[in-house]
Write a protein that holds these residues in place. Structure first.
Motif, PDB file in Angstrom:
ATOM      1  N   ASP A  79     -95.499  -6.231 -57.027  1.00 43.22           N
ATOM      2  CA  ASP A  79     -95.370  -5.168 -56.043  1.00 43.22           C
ATOM      3  C   ASP A  79     -95.847  -3.863 -56.661  1.00 43.22           C
ATOM      4  O   ASP A  79     -96.068  -3.774 -57.870  1.00 43.22           O
ATOM      5  CB  ASP A  79     -93.958  -5.063 -55.466  1.00 43.22           C
ATOM      6  CG  ASP A  79     -92.878  -4.726 -56.478  1.00 43.22           C
ATOM      7  OD1 ASP A  79     -93.166  -4.046 -57.484  1.00 43.22           O
ATOM      8  OD2 ASP A  79     -91.722  -5.132 -56.256  1.00 43.22           O
ATOM      9  N   VAL A  80     -96.065  -2.873 -55.810  1.00 42.85           N
ATOM     10  CA  VAL A  80     -96.559  -1.571 -56.248  1.00 42.85           C
ATOM     11  C   VAL A  80     -95.696  -0.479 -55.623  1.00 42.85           C
ATOM     12  O   VAL A  80     -95.265  -0.596 -54.477  1.00 42.85           O
ATOM     13  CB  VAL A  80     -98.051  -1.374 -55.885  1.00 42.85           C
ATOM     14  CG1 VAL A  80     -98.272  -1.385 -54.381  1.00 42.85           C
ATOM     15  CG2 VAL A  80     -98.623  -0.106 -56.508  1.00 42.85           C
ATOM     16  N   THR A  81     -95.420   0.555 -56.419  1.00 43.66           N
ATOM     17  CA  THR A  81     -94.667   1.720 -55.969  1.00 43.66           C
ATOM     18  C   THR A  81     -95.453   2.956 -56.370  1.00 43.66           C
ATOM     19  O   THR A  81     -96.017   3.016 -57.468  1.00 43.66           O
ATOM     20  CB  THR A  81     -93.270   1.756 -56.626  1.00 43.66           C
ATOM     21  OG1 THR A  81     -92.612   0.507 -56.356  1.00 43.66           O
ATOM     22  CG2 THR A  81     -92.429   2.897 -56.104  1.00 43.66           C
ATOM     23  N   PHE A  82     -95.494   3.956 -55.485  1.00 43.54           N
ATOM     24  CA  PHE A  82     -96.279   5.175 -55.720  1.00 43.54           C
ATOM     25  C   PHE A  82     -95.361   6.340 -56.054  1.00 43.54           C
ATOM     26  O   PHE A  82     -94.275   6.474 -55.487  1.00 43.54           O
ATOM     27  CB  PHE A  82     -97.128   5.492 -54.491  1.00 43.54           C
ATOM     28  CG  PHE A  82     -98.078   4.379 -54.155  1.00 43.54           C
ATOM     29  CD1 PHE A  82     -99.237   4.201 -54.887  1.00 43.54           C
ATOM     30  CD2 PHE A  82     -97.791   3.490 -53.139  1.00 43.54           C
ATOM     31  CE1 PHE A  82    -100.107   3.166 -54.602  1.00 43.54           C
ATOM     32  CE2 PHE A  82     -98.655   2.451 -52.834  1.00 43.54           C
ATOM     33  CZ  PHE A  82     -99.808   2.285 -53.577  1.00 43.54           C
ATOM     34  N   TYR A  83     -95.851   7.207 -56.963  1.00 45.47           N
ATOM     35  CA  TYR A  83     -95.052   8.324 -57.470  1.00 45.47           C
ATOM     36  C   TYR A  83     -95.835   9.635 -57.401  1.00 45.47           C
ATOM     37  O   TYR A  83     -97.067   9.644 -57.418  1.00 45.47           O
ATOM     38  CB  TYR A  83     -94.631   8.057 -58.927  1.00 45.47           C
ATOM     39  CG  TYR A  83     -93.737   6.855 -59.050  1.00 45.47           C
ATOM     40  CD1 TYR A  83     -92.357   6.983 -58.996  1.00 45.47           C
ATOM     41  CD2 TYR A  83     -94.274   5.582 -59.191  1.00 45.47           C
ATOM     42  CE1 TYR A  83     -91.536   5.869 -59.080  1.00 45.47           C
ATOM     43  CE2 TYR A  83     -93.459   4.465 -59.282  1.00 45.47           C
ATOM     44  CZ  TYR A  83     -92.090   4.620 -59.229  1.00 45.47           C
ATOM     45  OH  TYR A  83     -91.280   3.521 -59.314  1.00 45.47           O
ATOM     46  N   ASN A  84     -95.072  10.734 -57.406  1.00 46.68           N
ATOM     47  CA  ASN A  84     -95.639  12.074 -57.285  1.00 46.68           C
ATOM     48  C   ASN A  84     -95.689  12.805 -58.625  1.00 46.68           C
ATOM     49  O   ASN A  84     -96.096  13.963 -58.672  1.00 46.68           O
ATOM     50  CB  ASN A  84     -94.799  12.869 -56.277  1.00 46.68           C
ATOM     51  CG  ASN A  84     -95.461  14.152 -55.856  1.00 46.68           C
ATOM     52  OD1 ASN A  84     -96.648  14.325 -56.004  1.00 46.68           O
ATOM     53  ND2 ASN A  84     -94.681  15.059 -55.319  1.00 46.68           N
ATOM     54  N   TYR A 116     -98.717   5.225 -60.250  1.00 41.75           N
ATOM     55  CA  TYR A 116     -98.154   4.079 -59.535  1.00 41.75           C
ATOM     56  C   TYR A 116     -97.642   3.079 -60.553  1.00 41.75           C
ATOM     57  O   TYR A 116     -98.106   3.025 -61.685  1.00 41.75           O
ATOM     58  CB  TYR A 116     -99.173   3.435 -58.586  1.00 41.75           C
ATOM     59  CG  TYR A 116    -100.402   2.876 -59.242  1.00 41.75           C
ATOM     60  CD1 TYR A 116    -100.484   1.531 -59.589  1.00 41.75           C
ATOM     61  CD2 TYR A 116    -101.492   3.692 -59.515  1.00 41.75           C
ATOM     62  CE1 TYR A 116    -101.619   1.017 -60.187  1.00 41.75           C
ATOM     63  CE2 TYR A 116    -102.632   3.191 -60.114  1.00 41.75           C
ATOM     64  CZ  TYR A 116    -102.682   1.851 -60.448  1.00 41.75           C
ATOM     65  OH  TYR A 116    -103.811   1.337 -61.046  1.00 41.75           O
ATOM     66  N   LYS A 117     -96.640   2.312 -60.132  1.00 43.45           N
ATOM     67  CA  LYS A 117     -96.042   1.308 -61.014  1.00 43.45           C
ATOM     68  C   LYS A 117     -96.241  -0.069 -60.405  1.00 43.45           C
ATOM     69  O   LYS A 117     -96.024  -0.267 -59.212  1.00 43.45           O
ATOM     70  CB  LYS A 117     -94.555   1.567 -61.191  1.00 43.45           C
ATOM     71  CG  LYS A 117     -93.877   0.584 -62.160  1.00 43.45           C
ATOM     72  CD  LYS A 117     -92.382   0.809 -62.256  1.00 43.45           C
ATOM     73  CE  LYS A 117     -92.097   2.090 -62.998  1.00 43.45           C
ATOM     74  NZ  LYS A 117     -90.652   2.304 -63.210  1.00 43.45           N
ATOM     75  N   THR A 118     -96.660  -1.006 -61.239  1.00 44.92           N
ATOM     76  CA  THR A 118     -96.735  -2.400 -60.836  1.00 44.92           C
ATOM     77  C   THR A 118     -95.601  -3.150 -61.510  1.00 44.92           C
ATOM     78  O   THR A 118     -95.242  -2.870 -62.655  1.00 44.92           O
ATOM     79  CB  THR A 118     -98.085  -3.036 -61.226  1.00 44.92           C
ATOM     80  OG1 THR A 118     -98.308  -2.848 -62.622  1.00 44.92           O
ATOM     81  CG2 THR A 118     -99.224  -2.410 -60.444  1.00 44.92           C
ATOM     82  N   ARG A 119     -95.024  -4.087 -60.762  1.00 42.78           N
ATOM     83  CA  ARG A 119     -93.953  -4.932 -61.278  1.00 42.78           C
ATOM     84  C   ARG A 119     -94.284  -6.361 -60.856  1.00 42.78           C
ATOM     85  O   ARG A 119     -94.530  -6.628 -59.680  1.00 42.78           O
ATOM     86  CB  ARG A 119     -92.612  -4.499 -60.693  1.00 42.78           C
ATOM     87  CG  ARG A 119     -91.423  -5.270 -61.195  1.00 42.78           C
ATOM     88  CD  ARG A 119     -90.131  -4.725 -60.595  1.00 42.78           C
ATOM     89  NE  ARG A 119     -90.141  -4.793 -59.151  1.00 42.78           N
ATOM     90  CZ  ARG A 119     -89.513  -5.723 -58.422  1.00 42.78           C
ATOM     91  NH1 ARG A 119     -88.821  -6.673 -59.026  1.00 42.78           N
ATOM     92  NH2 ARG A 119     -89.573  -5.710 -57.101  1.00 42.78           N
ATOM     93  N   CYS A 120     -94.326  -7.276 -61.842  1.00 45.81           N
ATOM     94  CA  CYS A 120     -94.725  -8.659 -61.563  1.00 45.81           C
ATOM     95  C   CYS A 120     -93.688  -9.649 -62.071  1.00 45.81           C
ATOM     96  O   CYS A 120     -92.933  -9.347 -62.993  1.00 45.81           O
ATOM     97  CB  CYS A 120     -96.056  -8.968 -62.257  1.00 45.81           C
ATOM     98  SG  CYS A 120     -97.423  -7.922 -61.727  1.00 45.81           S
TER      99      CYS A 120
END
Length: 123
Positions: A79-84, A116-120
């Motif tokens: 999944d991917v999460t976006f950051y500021n 952005y962060k990826t988590r697998c």
């Protein structure tokens, strides 16, 4: 010589995919596709990582995300999460698990993404 090239191409086509995820971040302001883009991919397995986007910092207007290393028999899901902020701080949106191609304005994060962060994890 031709046979070895054909054999090498066939072996490459049958080799398993080594990346579990792929992302494209586009700067398409004003509908102009010449604004540049960032692309990245990563391995499967288990873990997470924060990523920077270089010269598209706060300029991302469209996002394309692929969350698995294969559509037919995936071995990893991400999944991917976006950051500021740098270091994946100040979450903007996500995590998103499914594949998508979306205008960042639709998510309310147009021109706001810094990292952005990826988590697998294995499937």
């Amino acid at each position: 010589m031709k046979l070895s090239i054909v054999a090498a191409a066939a072996a490459l086509a049958l080799a398993p995919t080594t990346t579990a995820w792929r992302i494209y971040l586009y700067n398409w302001e004003g509908g102009n596709k010449d604004g540049g883009y960032h692309t990245n991919s990563g391995p499967g397995g288990k873990g997470e990582r924060c990523h920077t986007i270089g010269n598209l910092n706060n300029k991302v207007s469209s996002i394309q995300w692929y969350s698995k290393n294969s559509e037919t028999s995936p071995t990893s899901q991400c999944d991917v999460t976006f950051y500021n902020s740098a270091g994946c701080k100040d979450r903007l949106a996500g995590p998103y698990r499914a594949n998508f191609f979306v205008d960042a304005d639709y998510l309310g994060i147009n021109n706001k993404i810094t990292t952005y962060k990826t988590r697998c994890w294995p499937m």
